[in-house]
Design a protein around this motif. Structure first.
Motif, PDB file in Angstrom:
ATOM      1  N   TYR A   1       0.838  -1.204   0.000  1.00 20.37           N
ATOM      2  CA  TYR A   1       0.000   0.000   0.000  1.00 20.37           C
ATOM      3  C   TYR A   1       0.868   1.246   0.000  1.00 20.37           C
ATOM      4  CZ  TYR A   1      -3.712   3.286   1.166  1.00 20.37           C
ATOM      5  OH  TYR A   1      -4.604   4.328   1.139  1.00 20.37           O
ATOM      6  N   ASP A   2       0.637   2.109  -1.009  1.00 18.22           N
ATOM      7  CA  ASP A   2       1.332   3.390  -1.053  1.00 18.22           C
ATOM      8  C   ASP A   2       0.368   4.499  -1.484  1.00 18.22           C
ATOM      9  OD1 ASP A   2       0.915   2.820  -3.696  1.00 18.22           O
ATOM     10  OD2 ASP A   2       3.033   2.772  -4.281  1.00 18.22           O
ATOM     11  N   GLY A   3      -0.838   4.417  -0.960  1.00 24.72           N
ATOM     12  CA  GLY A   3      -1.925   5.278  -1.389  1.00 24.72           C
ATOM     13  C   GLY A   3      -2.945   4.498  -2.196  1.00 24.72           C
ATOM     14  N   HIS A   4      -2.518   3.404  -2.779  1.00 21.34           N
ATOM     15  CA  HIS A   4      -3.400   2.401  -3.363  1.00 21.34           C
ATOM     16  C   HIS A   4      -2.738   1.043  -3.184  1.00 21.34           C
ATOM     17  CE1 HIS A   4      -0.591   2.733  -6.741  1.00 21.34           C
ATOM     18  NE2 HIS A   4      -1.037   1.565  -7.149  1.00 21.34           N
ATOM     19  N   TRP A   5      -3.537  -0.029  -3.270  1.00 16.48           N
ATOM     20  CA  TRP A   5      -3.039  -1.378  -3.068  1.00 16.48           C
ATOM     21  C   TRP A   5      -2.542  -1.955  -4.383  1.00 16.48           C
ATOM     22  CZ3 TRP A   5      -2.515  -3.192   1.771  1.00 16.48           C
ATOM     23  CH2 TRP A   5      -3.289  -2.611   2.777  1.00 16.48           C
ATOM     24  N   TRP A   6      -1.424  -2.664  -4.328  1.00 16.68           N
ATOM     25  CA  TRP A   6      -0.891  -3.282  -5.543  1.00 16.68           C
ATOM     26  C   TRP A   6      -0.184  -4.587  -5.204  1.00 16.68           C
ATOM     27  CZ3 TRP A   6       4.579  -3.488  -5.760  1.00 16.68           C
ATOM     28  CH2 TRP A   6       5.256  -2.656  -4.829  1.00 16.68           C
ATOM     29  N   VAL A   7      -0.312  -5.542  -6.133  1.00 18.38           N
ATOM     30  CA  VAL A   7       0.318  -6.860  -5.975  1.00 18.38           C
ATOM     31  C   VAL A   7       1.777  -6.753  -6.366  1.00 18.38           C
ATOM     32  CG1 VAL A   7       0.327  -9.254  -6.745  1.00 18.38           C
ATOM     33  CG2 VAL A   7      -1.853  -8.041  -6.459  1.00 18.38           C
ATOM     34  N   ASP A   8       2.647  -7.236  -5.497  1.00 18.04           N
ATOM     35  CA  ASP A   8       4.085  -7.255  -5.790  1.00 18.04           C
ATOM     36  C   ASP A   8       4.368  -8.484  -6.662  1.00 18.04           C
ATOM     37  OD1 ASP A   8       6.844  -7.268  -5.830  1.00 18.04           O
ATOM     38  OD2 ASP A   8       7.048  -6.639  -3.742  1.00 18.04           O
ATOM     39  N   THR A   9       4.177  -8.324  -7.960  1.00 17.84           N
ATOM     40  CA  THR A   9       4.344  -9.458  -8.875  1.00 17.84           C
ATOM     41  C   THR A   9       5.792  -9.920  -8.967  1.00 17.84           C
ATOM     42  OG1 THR A   9       4.433  -7.906 -10.733  1.00 17.84           O
ATOM     43  CG2 THR A   9       2.292  -8.895 -10.230  1.00 17.84           C
ATOM     44  N   ALA A  10       6.747  -9.000  -8.727  1.00 16.71           N
ATOM     45  CA  ALA A  10       8.154  -9.412  -8.730  1.00 16.71           C
ATOM     46  C   ALA A  10       8.433 -10.351  -7.561  1.00 16.71           C
ATOM     47  CB  ALA A  10       9.060  -8.185  -8.663  1.00 16.71           C
ATOM     48  N   ALA A  11       7.894 -10.022  -6.376  1.00 16.96           N
ATOM     49  CA  ALA A  11       8.061 -10.901  -5.218  1.00 16.96           C
ATOM     50  C   ALA A  11       7.360 -12.232  -5.441  1.00 16.96           C
ATOM     51  CB  ALA A  11       7.522 -10.221  -3.963  1.00 16.96           C
ATOM     52  N   LEU A  12       6.203 -12.201  -6.093  1.00 22.56           N
ATOM     53  CA  LEU A  12       5.484 -13.427  -6.401  1.00 22.56           C
ATOM     54  C   LEU A  12       6.314 -14.324  -7.320  1.00 22.56           C
ATOM     55  CD1 LEU A  12       2.885 -15.135  -6.312  1.00 22.56           C
ATOM     56  CD2 LEU A  12       1.996 -13.703  -8.161  1.00 22.56           C
TER      57      LEU A  12
ATOM     58  N   ASN B   1     -10.047  -7.997  -2.849  1.00 27.98           N
ATOM     59  CA  ASN B   1      -9.438  -8.597  -1.665  1.00 27.98           C
ATOM     60  C   ASN B   1     -10.250  -8.249  -0.415  1.00 27.98           C
ATOM     61  OD1 ASN B   1      -7.399  -8.414   0.764  1.00 27.98           O
ATOM     62  ND2 ASN B   1      -6.420  -9.716  -0.740  1.00 27.98           N
ATOM     63  N   ASN B   2     -10.162  -9.127   0.575  1.00 27.86           N
ATOM     64  CA  ASN B   2     -10.748  -8.876   1.887  1.00 27.86           C
ATOM     65  C   ASN B   2      -9.624  -8.924   2.916  1.00 27.86           C
ATOM     66  OD1 ASN B   2     -12.472  -8.706   4.099  1.00 27.86           O
ATOM     67  ND2 ASN B   2     -12.918 -10.883   4.113  1.00 27.86           N
ATOM     68  N   PRO B   3      -9.314  -7.820   3.606  1.00 27.97           N
ATOM     69  CA  PRO B   3     -10.156  -6.647   3.819  1.00 27.97           C
ATOM     70  C   PRO B   3      -9.747  -5.404   3.020  1.00 27.97           C
ATOM     71  CG  PRO B   3      -8.461  -6.637   5.477  1.00 27.97           C
ATOM     72  CD  PRO B   3      -8.180  -7.826   4.567  1.00 27.97           C
ATOM     73  N   THR B   4      -8.736  -5.490   2.159  1.00 31.46           N
ATOM     74  CA  THR B   4      -8.216  -4.278   1.529  1.00 31.46           C
ATOM     75  C   THR B   4      -9.188  -3.681   0.528  1.00 31.46           C
ATOM     76  OG1 THR B   4      -7.126  -5.412  -0.319  1.00 31.46           O
ATOM     77  CG2 THR B   4      -5.891  -5.225   1.754  1.00 31.46           C
ATOM     78  N   GLY B   5     -10.108  -4.505  -0.002  1.00 32.34           N
ATOM     79  CA  GLY B   5     -11.065  -4.010  -0.975  1.00 32.34           C
ATOM     80  C   GLY B   5     -10.436  -3.639  -2.301  1.00 32.34           C
ATOM     81  N   SER B   6      -9.317  -4.264  -2.647  1.00 36.98           N
ATOM     82  CA  SER B   6      -8.581  -3.913  -3.857  1.00 36.98           C
ATOM     83  C   SER B   6      -8.814  -4.941  -4.954  1.00 36.98           C
ATOM     84  CB  SER B   6      -7.086  -3.805  -3.557  1.00 36.98           C
ATOM     85  OG  SER B   6      -6.607  -4.989  -2.929  1.00 36.98           O
ATOM     86  N   TYR B   7      -8.983  -4.443  -6.179  1.00 38.98           N
ATOM     87  CA  TYR B   7      -9.115  -5.301  -7.347  1.00 38.98           C
ATOM     88  C   TYR B   7      -7.734  -5.657  -7.894  1.00 38.98           C
ATOM     89  CZ  TYR B   7     -14.124  -4.290  -8.054  1.00 38.98           C
ATOM     90  OH  TYR B   7     -15.481  -4.202  -7.933  1.00 38.98           O
ATOM     91  N   LEU B   8      -7.700  -6.682  -8.742  1.00 41.93           N
ATOM     92  CA  LEU B   8      -6.551  -6.885  -9.619  1.00 41.93           C
ATOM     93  C   LEU B   8      -6.629  -5.872 -10.757  1.00 41.93           C
ATOM     94  CD1 LEU B   8      -6.442 -10.772 -10.102  1.00 41.93           C
ATOM     95  CD2 LEU B   8      -4.743  -9.389  -8.883  1.00 41.93           C
ATOM     96  N   THR B   9      -5.492  -5.335 -11.164  1.00 46.13           N
ATOM     97  CA  THR B   9      -5.459  -4.539 -12.378  1.00 46.13           C
ATOM     98  C   THR B   9      -5.186  -5.465 -13.568  1.00 46.13           C
ATOM     99  OG1 THR B   9      -3.079  -4.106 -12.304  1.00 46.13           O
ATOM    100  CG2 THR B   9      -4.525  -2.586 -11.084  1.00 46.13           C
ATOM    101  N   HIS B  10      -5.452  -4.969 -14.761  1.00 48.14           N
ATOM    102  CA  HIS B  10      -5.182  -5.777 -15.948  1.00 48.14           C
ATOM    103  C   HIS B  10      -3.690  -6.094 -16.056  1.00 48.14           C
ATOM    104  CE1 HIS B  10      -9.192  -5.740 -17.698  1.00 48.14           C
ATOM    105  NE2 HIS B  10      -9.299  -4.476 -17.302  1.00 48.14           N
ATOM    106  N   GLU B  11      -2.838  -5.148 -15.676  1.00 45.93           N
ATOM    107  CA  GLU B  11      -1.397  -5.389 -15.740  1.00 45.93           C
ATOM    108  C   GLU B  11      -0.980  -6.480 -14.758  1.00 45.93           C
ATOM    109  OE1 GLU B  11      -2.322  -1.238 -17.043  1.00 45.93           O
ATOM    110  OE2 GLU B  11      -2.857  -2.469 -15.302  1.00 45.93           O
ATOM    111  N   GLU B  12      -1.562  -6.456 -13.558  1.00 44.88           N
ATOM    112  CA  GLU B  12      -1.236  -7.484 -12.567  1.00 44.88           C
ATOM    113  C   GLU B  12      -1.721  -8.855 -13.027  1.00 44.88           C
ATOM    114  OE1 GLU B  12      -1.448  -4.616  -8.591  1.00 44.88           O
ATOM    115  OE2 GLU B  12      -3.211  -5.755  -9.249  1.00 44.88           O
ATOM    116  N   LEU B  13      -2.944  -8.912 -13.544  1.00 44.77           N
ATOM    117  CA  LEU B  13      -3.465 -10.195 -14.012  1.00 44.77           C
ATOM    118  C   LEU B  13      -2.616 -10.742 -15.151  1.00 44.77           C
ATOM    119  CD1 LEU B  13      -5.521 -12.471 -14.018  1.00 44.77           C
ATOM    120  CD2 LEU B  13      -6.988 -11.052 -15.478  1.00 44.77           C
ATOM    121  N   ASP B  14      -2.204  -9.894 -16.076  1.00 39.93           N
ATOM    122  CA  ASP B  14      -1.353 -10.355 -17.179  1.00 39.93           C
ATOM    123  C   ASP B  14      -0.061 -10.972 -16.663  1.00 39.93           C
ATOM    124  OD1 ASP B  14      -3.221  -9.516 -19.001  1.00 39.93           O
ATOM    125  OD2 ASP B  14      -2.174  -7.662 -19.543  1.00 39.93           O
TER     126      ASP B  14
END
Length: 396
Positions: free
Chosen positions: A143-154, A174-187
């Protein structure tokens, strides 16, 4: 006598012990954590329940993936109305998303295998994984103002654990962050799963509860996928009917992967046959009635967020950004050794209020997770107490 994998410590933790003591003293806490819609003035009209079932529900017709009528309702009414075309043959009905997860762990994993799961997130899989003797390894959502998946760590975790990794789990929203996947993250995740021969499991139970539009979001991963993908959802959230005990798994991906997966999953599902016949026949009526209920819930969520923002304005409390779901997260000041569990205990004792600490979801720092389903007057009263308590502690 008992198995080692069920040797859990069942004694109350310090939060549960404190709440039991609070209740034993005859005190009642205002609960800002409850997300059970059936207890929060979010019930359907009585006519809905009275007209729900018919004579067909009295006949027992066991099918491994559930009755065709129920699977068609999921494929055509639920996903079809959202513009997605899927075959009912790729739908498996279960009694709950927990059962869906258990089936998928049995399908994909041998003892000692690894599943990669997001953190923070709701700890649903912990006991299921222990029962299946599967290891859960967390990848970070930052989280840095919005939630994002660390795909590099994954990707690094996939490399580190190698052939032991069998699947990646995403919870979107996500629960509880309420964040969606972005298209870039899903790709990136889909490419990783394809290259490493991993399955992708996406829990979409909160996908019907967006708070505002967002062009970069993935509304659903149901559809044509490059890797073997399983999408989970169910009536507990879709229709706010947790008592009806019906969920589903949709298999997506290349046919040469989906066909053998469904063949094995059919045997697993047939071993349990837990889905109730009446609720399967009632699915068309339930889906029809669920859309007004979803709108009602979204209105309450948006109203509660406005109340929350107004209550914490100019206070030491801040709110983390949320895009969807039934929860929101507030950040409290870190005062000395007072962590989020300490805040929960202090609020229980001093202001008769109960909330969930962020540490329950593996969050670092001082956070409380609040239910956006809370009746508005209760939320306003609870927030007034929280702000007063925090401001008083900051003055001390």
């Amino acid at each position: 006598m008992f198995s080692h994998r069920t040797a859990w410590d069942a004694s109350p933790n310090r939060l549960a012990h404190a709440r039991l003591h609070h209740q034993s003293c005859g005190r009642t806490a205002l609960d800002l954590s409850c997300s059970n819609p059936t207890t929060l003035d979010l019930a359907y009209d009585e006519d809905f329940y009275a007209e729900l079932f018919d004579a067909r529900a009295m006949a027992y017709e066991p099918e491994p993936f559930g009755l065709r009528a129920g699977r068609e309702a999921v494929a055509n009414q639920y996903y079809g109305r959202r513009g997605m075309r899927i075959s009912d043959e790729r739908v498996c009905l279960t009694a709950s998303t927990s059962e869906s997860y258990a089936h998928l762990l049995a399908l994909l994993c041998d003892p000692g295998d690894v599943i990669l799961v997001p953190s923070p997130s709701y700890p649903l899989l912990d006991y299921l994984a222990e029962l299946a003797r599967v290891e859960l390894v967390c990848y970070p959502i930052n989280y840095d103002g919005h939630w994002w998946v660390d795909t590099a760590a994954l990707a690094e975790l996939v490399r580190r654990y190698g052939s032991r990794v069998k699947a990646v789990v995403c919870v979107a929203p996500n629960n509880p962050t309420g964040s969606y996947l972005t298209h870039e993250e899903l790709d990136a995740i889909e490419s990783l799963c394809t290259n490493a021969d991993l399955a992708l499991i996406v829990d979409e139970v909160f996908s019907d509860y967006p708070l505002y539009p967002g062009p970069r979001r993935v509304g659903s991963v149901v559809g044509e996928r490059e890797c073997l993908t399983f999408v989970l959802s169910g009536l507990s959230k879709v229709a706010a009917l947790p008592q009806f005990k019906l969920a589903w798994t949709v298999a997506c991906g290349p046919d040469e992967m989906v066909r053998p997966a469904l063949a094995r999953l059919s045997i697993i599902a047939d071993t349990y046959l837990n889905v109730s016949t009446p609720v399967q026949h009632a699915l068309p009526k339930i889906f029809e009635a669920s859309e007004p209920m979803q709108s009602r819930i979204r209105r309450r969520m948006l109203s509660n967020l406005e109340t929350l923002d107004a209550a914490i304005k100019d206070s030491p409390i801040s709110r983390l950004r949320v895009e969807a779901g039934w929860s929101t997260i507030i950040r409290l000041p870190h005062l000395g050794e007072l962590d989020d569990e300490g805040w929960v205990l202090r609020m229980l004792e001093r202001i008769d209020l109960w909330a969930q600490p962020g540490s329950l979801y593996d969050m670092q720092g001082c956070h409380l997770v609040l239910s956006l389903l809370t009746p508005p007057h209760q939320l306003a009263e609870g927030l007034s107490r929280v702000v007063a308590c925090v401001e008083q502690e900051c003055r001390c």
